[in-house]
Write a protein that holds these residues in place. Structure first.
Motif, mmCIF file in Angstrom:
data_model
loop_
_atom_site.group_PDB
_atom_site.id
_atom_site.type_symbol
_atom_site.label_atom_id
_atom_site.label_comp_id
_atom_site.label_asym_id
_atom_site.label_seq_id
_atom_site.Cartn_x
_atom_site.Cartn_y
_atom_site.Cartn_z
ATOM 1 N N UNK A 62 0.770 -1.387 0.051
ATOM 2 C CA UNK A 62 -0.026 0.033 -0.103
ATOM 3 C C UNK A 62 0.792 1.070 0.054
ATOM 4 N N UNK A 63 1.939 1.061 0.522
ATOM 5 C CA UNK A 63 2.768 2.351 0.692
ATOM 6 C C UNK A 63 2.474 3.435 1.827
ATOM 7 N N UNK A 112 11.957 4.816 0.924
ATOM 8 C CA UNK A 112 11.326 5.415 -0.042
ATOM 9 C C UNK A 112 9.819 4.771 -0.142
ATOM 10 N N UNK A 113 8.778 5.655 -0.054
ATOM 11 C CA UNK A 113 7.381 5.099 -0.166
ATOM 12 C C UNK A 113 6.473 6.187 -0.983
ATOM 13 N N UNK A 122 7.427 9.483 -0.844
ATOM 14 C CA UNK A 122 8.396 10.276 0.427
ATOM 15 C C UNK A 122 9.752 9.541 0.751
ATOM 16 N N UNK A 123 10.907 10.285 0.859
ATOM 17 C CA UNK A 123 12.263 9.521 1.259
ATOM 18 C C UNK A 123 12.455 9.900 2.587
ATOM 19 N N UNK A 124 12.811 9.020 3.762
ATOM 20 C CA UNK A 124 13.392 9.212 4.988
ATOM 21 C C UNK A 124 14.737 8.495 5.013
ATOM 22 N N UNK A 145 12.977 -0.271 1.338
ATOM 23 C CA UNK A 145 13.753 0.213 2.459
ATOM 24 C C UNK A 145 15.395 -0.172 2.020
ATOM 25 N N UNK A 146 16.238 0.465 2.322
ATOM 26 C CA UNK A 146 17.718 0.051 2.117
ATOM 27 C C UNK A 146 18.580 0.441 3.218
#
Length: 596
Positions: A62-63, A112-113, A122-124, A145-146
């Motif tokens: 779903x993100x 990233x989602x 959005x990137x966190x 997710x990295x």
């Protein structure tokens, strides 16, 4: 005395990470479970350097929107529970809200989602637990997710990680556990740029199990008891392994480690499965969520039931009945209270006769005391008369009177193709032929190993053996150790070994079963001293090569076995696995029993 203080958030996060993140495979497990909970049907896992340098998990779930992404990397933030009552009916894999912040505190982390209806994603980014850096980016729907440089800021933790091959094997096992939980998932593992595992979705758990255990012929068993659903895909007893590493257990889709559940599965096989051996395969337990507590382990690897005995009883009874009609062996009748007695509970009024999975039941009443063979003969017999004389059997002979004691015994004969009965001046001695020969072979193998002179028997045609990826990696890492044990193995594929030679003393053993059991013992050594692990592996080989219960021995062969026992350097009355070799029945005890 130091004053009490509140820990800084970054230090608290690293401590929490120690509970959740043990190694790269732990990261993969947590991220894959998050993806499944987010509705993902396709999950791709990429690793480099065994997952230490890089773990990347991408999904089509779903993100998240920006505000949710900001909260997701904070401790105890979750969308899966909202009130105390939710803890009593947890249906998701993750719920603690600790995975992402714990992972981010010990790595260079980015998330990233994007939801499907959002224009931008959005990137966190977080480095070692620092404040998050949030920004808009373009990305596909879902979440990626990295995780880079795991434990870069906790060197004390990083130094305990194993070799790249070992860590990669653990990551693969984590994916296998996820794949067995949900057959509809498409899972891909890319290791150092190369596809190492790719599983396409299927509608049946049995097809997924057959794909992941290609060397096994798995019997499907299913049933319901006390509102507990059991579904299993299990191997034949001759394919069983030492330890339960290849027996996968699931409770409501959650992979768990539970010794009691594993023992209940082994119980279902009855006497054809020796103690300590477990079948290969997978068992699914489905139970109402309110009847199970999954919040008893930081990694959610253990569960607790409101009525554990009912669950164990359901597993054993359903599997026993199903195995009785499996292609391995036809059923025969057992008493109605057999499994109730086996599990330590009273018989139920509604019980009906259960099937003997392997047709080994004995119709006559069980004796008060029975001497168990090391490996059951084709039809176990009640030895009522013999067991009545063995009041001293539990203790065994105290100390051997003198060197050459066994060779001085007069062989009376072999009983039930399992025991050698001998006469001495003060009584009878009953030897378990398997335990005795196992002790002899163990002593010889250990002496040969210490002198690095284990004689090897080369196979005319190398035998191919399928093993778990972690076991194949172990062969590469412990090649010299295995060669010193008389096993010449070569890895010829991700999960395939070639057996070129075995110890000459155990040449009668099945190379496949021998390799499986020795690798299982070495893998289970853990923090045990290296010498103890070697001794355990030697004991396993000795067991495979020894005379079995059911083998016919001539009087001359019995005498040679006795003389060989006298040559054992440190005979301690027991085989290497702790079972007594000899039982004494004194003539005084015999006279008392018959009323003389």
């Amino acid at each position: 005395m130091r004053p009490v203080r509140i820990l800084p958030d970054d230090l608290a996060d690293q401590i929490a990470a120690g509970e959740v993140v043990e190694r790269p495979a732990s990261v993969v497990k947590e991220l894959v479970e998050n993806a499944i909970d987010a509705g993902a049907r396709t999950i791709k896992v990429e690793i480099e350097g065994g997952g230490i340098a890089l773990v990347r998990v991408s999904d089509d779930g779903h993100g998240m929107r920006e505000d949710d992404a900001r909260l997701a990397v904070r401790r105890h933030a979750t969308s899966k529970i909202a009130a105390r009552e939710d803890l009593e009916r947890i249906a998701t894999l993750g719920f603690r809200g600790e995975a992402l912040p714990s992972i981010a505190s010990v790595s260079r982390f980015s998330l990233a989602t994007r939801t499907r209806d959002a224009v931008a994603g959005t990137e966190v980014r977080i480095e070692g637990g620092a404040e998050p850096d949030v920004r808009d980016i373009g990305c596909a729907p879902g979440t990626t997710v990295t995780v880079r440089d795991l434990f870069f800021n906790v060197p004390a933790r990083r130094k305990f990680l194993k070799a790249v091959g070992t860590e990669s094997a653990h990551v693969r096992e984590a994916l296998v556990r996820a794949a067995l939980a949900d057959a509809s998932l498409r899972l891909t593992l890319v290791r150092d740029g190369r596809v190492a595992l790719e599983l396409l979705p299927t509608s049946e758990l049995g097809k997924r199990a057959a794909l992941l255990f290609p060397e096994e012929s798995l019997a499907r068993i299913e049933g319901v008891r006390d509102a507990i659903e059991i579904e299993a895909f299990l191997s034949a007893p001759e394919r069983a392994r030492n330890g339960a590493a290849q027996l996968h257990l699931y409770v409501n889709g959650r992979p768990v480690r539970d010794r009691a559940l594993a023992r209940a599965v082994a119980f279902a096989y009855g006497s054809v499965l020796p103690a300590g051996r477990y079948p290969v395969g997978v068992v699914y337990v489905r139970i109402a969520p309110e009847r199970v507590d999954v919040n008893v382990h930081p990694q959610k690897a253990e569960v607790r039931f409101d009525d554990a005995r009912a669950v164990l009883d359901a597993i054993t009874r359903v599997l026993a009945q199903g195995l009785g009609t499996s292609p391995f062996r036809g059923p025969s009748s057992r008493g109605a209270d057999f499994w109730a007695q086996r599990l330590g509970v009273g018989p139920k009024e509604e019980s009906t006769p259960e099937s003997d999975p392997w047709g080994l039941a004995v119709d006559s009443p069980a004796p008060a005391r029975t001497i168990e063979p090391a490996a059951a003969p084709s039809t176990p017999l009640p030895y009522s008369a013999l067991s009545a004389l063995t009041s001293r059997a539990a203790e065994g002979p105290s100390l051997l009177p003198k060197p050459g004691f066994f060779g001085a015994l007069r062989v009376v004969g072999q009983v039930a193709r399992t025991y050698v009965v001998c006469e001495a001046h003060d009584g009878l001695y009953v030897l378990d032929q398997h335990a005795a020969d196992e002790r002899v072979r163990f002593d010889r193998l250990r002496q040969q190993h210490e002198s690095r002179e284990i004689a090897m028997q080369r196979l005319l045609i190398p035998e191919r053996v399928e093993v778990a990826p972690s076991e194949a990696t172990l062969v590469e890492e412990r090649a010299e150790t295995l060669l010193a044990l008389g096993l010449e193995l070569a890895r010829i594929g991700d999960t395939t070994l070639a057996v070129h030679a075995v110890p000459a003393l155990v040449k009668r053993a099945s190379p496949e079963r021998l390799v499986h059991d020795v690798l299982a013992q070495l893998a289970m050594s853990g923090e045990r001293a290296f010498g103890d692990a070697i001794d355990t592996a030697i004991a396993t080989m000795a067991c495979h090569g020894a005379i079995r219960a059911g083998d016919t021995l001539s009087p001359r062969e019995c005498e040679e076995l006795l003389r060989a026992l006298d040559r054992v350097g440190d005979f301690a009355r027991h085989c290497p696995h702790g079972r007594p070799v000899a039982y004494e029945i004194s003539f005084l005890e015999l006279a008392r029993r018959v009323g003389r």
